[in-house]
Design an enzyme around this catalytic site. Structure first.
Site, PDB file in Angstrom:
ATOM      1  N   ASP A  76       0.873  -1.173   0.000  1.00  0.00           N
ATOM      2  CA  ASP A  76       0.000   0.000   0.000  1.00  0.00           C
ATOM      3  C   ASP A  76       0.910   1.223   0.000  1.00  0.00           C
ATOM      4  O   ASP A  76       2.075   1.144   0.398  1.00  0.00           O
ATOM      5  CB  ASP A  76      -0.898   0.021   1.247  1.00  0.00           C
ATOM      6  CG  ASP A  76      -2.172   0.830   1.045  1.00  0.00           C
ATOM      7  OD1 ASP A  76      -3.274   0.239   1.087  1.00  0.00           O
ATOM      8  OD2 ASP A  76      -2.065   2.056   0.828  1.00  0.00           O
ATOM      9  N   ASP A 125     -10.863   0.833  -4.299  1.00  0.00           N
ATOM     10  CA  ASP A 125     -11.761   1.876  -4.797  1.00  0.00           C
ATOM     11  C   ASP A 125     -12.135   1.492  -6.236  1.00  0.00           C
ATOM     12  O   ASP A 125     -11.242   1.231  -7.045  1.00  0.00           O
ATOM     13  CB  ASP A 125     -11.015   3.218  -4.774  1.00  0.00           C
ATOM     14  CG  ASP A 125     -11.927   4.379  -5.146  1.00  0.00           C
ATOM     15  OD1 ASP A 125     -12.776   4.198  -6.052  1.00  0.00           O
ATOM     16  OD2 ASP A 125     -11.781   5.457  -4.555  1.00  0.00           O
ATOM     17  N   GLU A 202     -14.258  -3.600   4.683  1.00  0.00           N
ATOM     18  CA  GLU A 202     -15.325  -4.590   4.550  1.00  0.00           C
ATOM     19  C   GLU A 202     -16.317  -4.491   5.710  1.00  0.00           C
ATOM     20  O   GLU A 202     -17.530  -4.534   5.507  1.00  0.00           O
ATOM     21  CB  GLU A 202     -14.703  -6.000   4.507  1.00  0.00           C
ATOM     22  CG  GLU A 202     -15.746  -7.091   4.432  1.00  0.00           C
ATOM     23  CD  GLU A 202     -15.131  -8.466   4.185  1.00  0.00           C
ATOM     24  OE1 GLU A 202     -13.897  -8.590   4.177  1.00  0.00           O
ATOM     25  OE2 GLU A 202     -15.917  -9.405   3.989  1.00  0.00           O
TER      26      GLU A 202
HETATM   27  C1  LIG Z   1     -10.511   1.358   0.048  1.00  0.00           C
HETATM   28  S1  LIG Z   1      -8.958   1.058   0.750  1.00  0.00           S
HETATM   29  C2  LIG Z   1      -9.035  -0.659   1.175  1.00  0.00           C
HETATM   30  C3  LIG Z   1      -8.001  -1.029   2.209  1.00  0.00           C
HETATM   31  C4  LIG Z   1      -8.056  -2.492   2.704  1.00  0.00           C
HETATM   32  N1  LIG Z   1      -7.775  -3.419   1.639  1.00  0.00           N
HETATM   33  C5  LIG Z   1      -9.388  -2.781   3.328  1.00  0.00           C
HETATM   34  O1  LIG Z   1     -10.192  -3.514   2.719  1.00  0.00           O
HETATM   35  O2  LIG Z   1      -9.632  -2.303   4.447  1.00  0.00           O
HETATM   36  C6  LIG Z   1      -7.901   1.066  -0.649  1.00  0.00           C
HETATM   37  C7  LIG Z   1      -6.433   1.055  -0.313  1.00  0.00           C
HETATM   38  O3  LIG Z   1      -5.694   0.939  -1.515  1.00  0.00           O
HETATM   39  C8  LIG Z   1      -4.597   1.812  -1.472  1.00  0.00           C
HETATM   40  N2  LIG Z   1      -4.263   2.142  -2.872  1.00  0.00           N
HETATM   41  C9  LIG Z   1      -5.117   2.555  -3.825  1.00  0.00           C
HETATM   42  N3  LIG Z   1      -4.483   2.739  -4.991  1.00  0.00           N
HETATM   43  C10 LIG Z   1      -3.179   2.436  -4.759  1.00  0.00           C
HETATM   44  C11 LIG Z   1      -2.008   2.413  -5.562  1.00  0.00           C
HETATM   45  N4  LIG Z   1      -2.067   2.757  -6.852  1.00  0.00           N
HETATM   46  N5  LIG Z   1      -0.837   2.058  -4.998  1.00  0.00           N
HETATM   47  C12 LIG Z   1      -0.776   1.707  -3.672  1.00  0.00           C
HETATM   48  N6  LIG Z   1      -1.852   1.699  -2.867  1.00  0.00           N
HETATM   49  C13 LIG Z   1      -3.033   2.052  -3.397  1.00  0.00           C
HETATM   50  C14 LIG Z   1      -5.050   2.999  -0.654  1.00  0.00           C
HETATM   51  O4  LIG Z   1      -3.963   3.681  -0.073  1.00  0.00           O
HETATM   52  C15 LIG Z   1      -5.952   2.323   0.381  1.00  0.00           C
HETATM   53  O5  LIG Z   1      -5.248   1.982   1.562  1.00  0.00           O
END
Ligand SMILES: C[S@@+](CC[C@H](N)C(=O)[O-])C[C@H]1O[C@@H](n2cnc3c(N)ncnc32)[C@H](O)[C@@H]1O
Length: 252
Positions: A76, A125, A202
């Site tokens: 991340d 996302d 989640e």
């Molecule tokens: C909606 S959160 C989900 C976090 C975790 N998987 C959860 O379900 O609780 C999306 C995560 O993806 C990371 N993220 C999104 N795009 C990214 C990228 N291009 N490179 C690294 N991290 C990314 C964000 O920093 C964030 O922590």
């Protein structure tokens, strides 16, 4: 009171299983564990599994506990979130878990071709307006293919109807073999110990009554990748800002 971001970053800098590399250094020196994670870091020959966009790393740590014979790396860009999983795995003495703080777009700098066996995408996302940033777009499939073993597997767990529908169509368009597919995981027979691990995001979607979707497929080599050409209904709740979202009772 919880730890602040700065002291979490200080902890992470000391953790032996957390890697953070400035881009300039990557370009100049390369990443020393690329192609050598098993041999030099994990000290075994077990398969490597990534959780991309791992947030606090619930899957990285949870799967690490369930499968001592596999190696797990949470990735991340947000270090303060990752700190939770990094701390938990360190305190539990887990030797099959690591974390990498970087942009997913840069993973080729960190892994050699074929070095990775599986990729988990946990509640990314959906990027409904930005295909280029959507983690299951063909842009990312191309990237994943470069580091995955020939029979490499991708798992997507999501709350998003849009993300799930887009991904199932992308999988169909590219004839990727589907190993499991459910639009309502917790009301299906598929919800085993692995799929029942719950991430931070989640939990929030479940509290709002949203069904969890899951698809697992083999990301086989393809000469050309095809973007699905369909209109998908947008997730209504995602157009709300955070405060309005909390008022949401239930949706798809
Ligand atoms: C909606 S959160 C989900 C976090 C975790 N998987 C959860 O379900 O609780 C999306 C995560 O993806 C990371 N993220 C999104 N795009 C990214 C990228 N291009 N490179 C690294 N991290 C990314 C964000 O920093 C964030 O922590």
């Amino acid at each position: 009171m919880g730890k602040n971001k700065l002291s979490k970053f200080d902890d992470m800098a000391e953790y032996p299983h957390v890697f953070q590399y400035p881009f300039e250094r990557l370009q100049a020196e390369g990443f020393p564990l690329k192609g050598h994670w098993r041999e030099h870091f994990f000290k075994n020959t077990n398969p490597i599994v990534l959780e991309l966009g791992c947030g606090k790393g619930e899957y990285t740590v949870g799967l690490g506990r369930l499968f001592p014979d596999k190696n797990f790396i949470g990735i991340d860009v947000k270090g303060a979130r990752m700190w939770s999983g990094a701390k938990e795995s360190l305190e539990a003495g887990m030797t099959n878990v690591a974390f990498l703080r970087t942009h997913i777009e840069l993973i080729e700098f960190f892994f050699a071709p074929g070095e990775v066996s599986e990729i988990w995408l946990t509640f990314p996302d959906p990027q409904m307006k930005k295909l280029n940033k959507r983690l299951t777009s063909t842009r990312f499939m191309k990237l994943y293919r470069r580091i995955l073993a020939p029979d490499g597997i991708i798992h997507l767990k999501t709350d998003s109807y849009f993300m799930y529908t887009y991904t199932t169509e992308m999988v169909k368009a590219n004839r990727y073999p589907v190993l499991c597919d459910t639009a309502d995981l917790y009301h299906s027979p598929e919800a085993d110990d692995i799929l029942s691990i719950k991430t931070y995001y989640e939990q929030q979607w479940l509290e709002r009554g949203i069904n969890i979707k899951y698809i697992r497929f083999v990301c086989e080599e393809r000469e050309e990748l095809i973007e699905p050409d369909i209109e998908i209904e947008l997730d209504a709740y995602r157009s709300f800002n955070r405060s309005k979202r909390s008022a949401l009772a239930s949706t798809k």
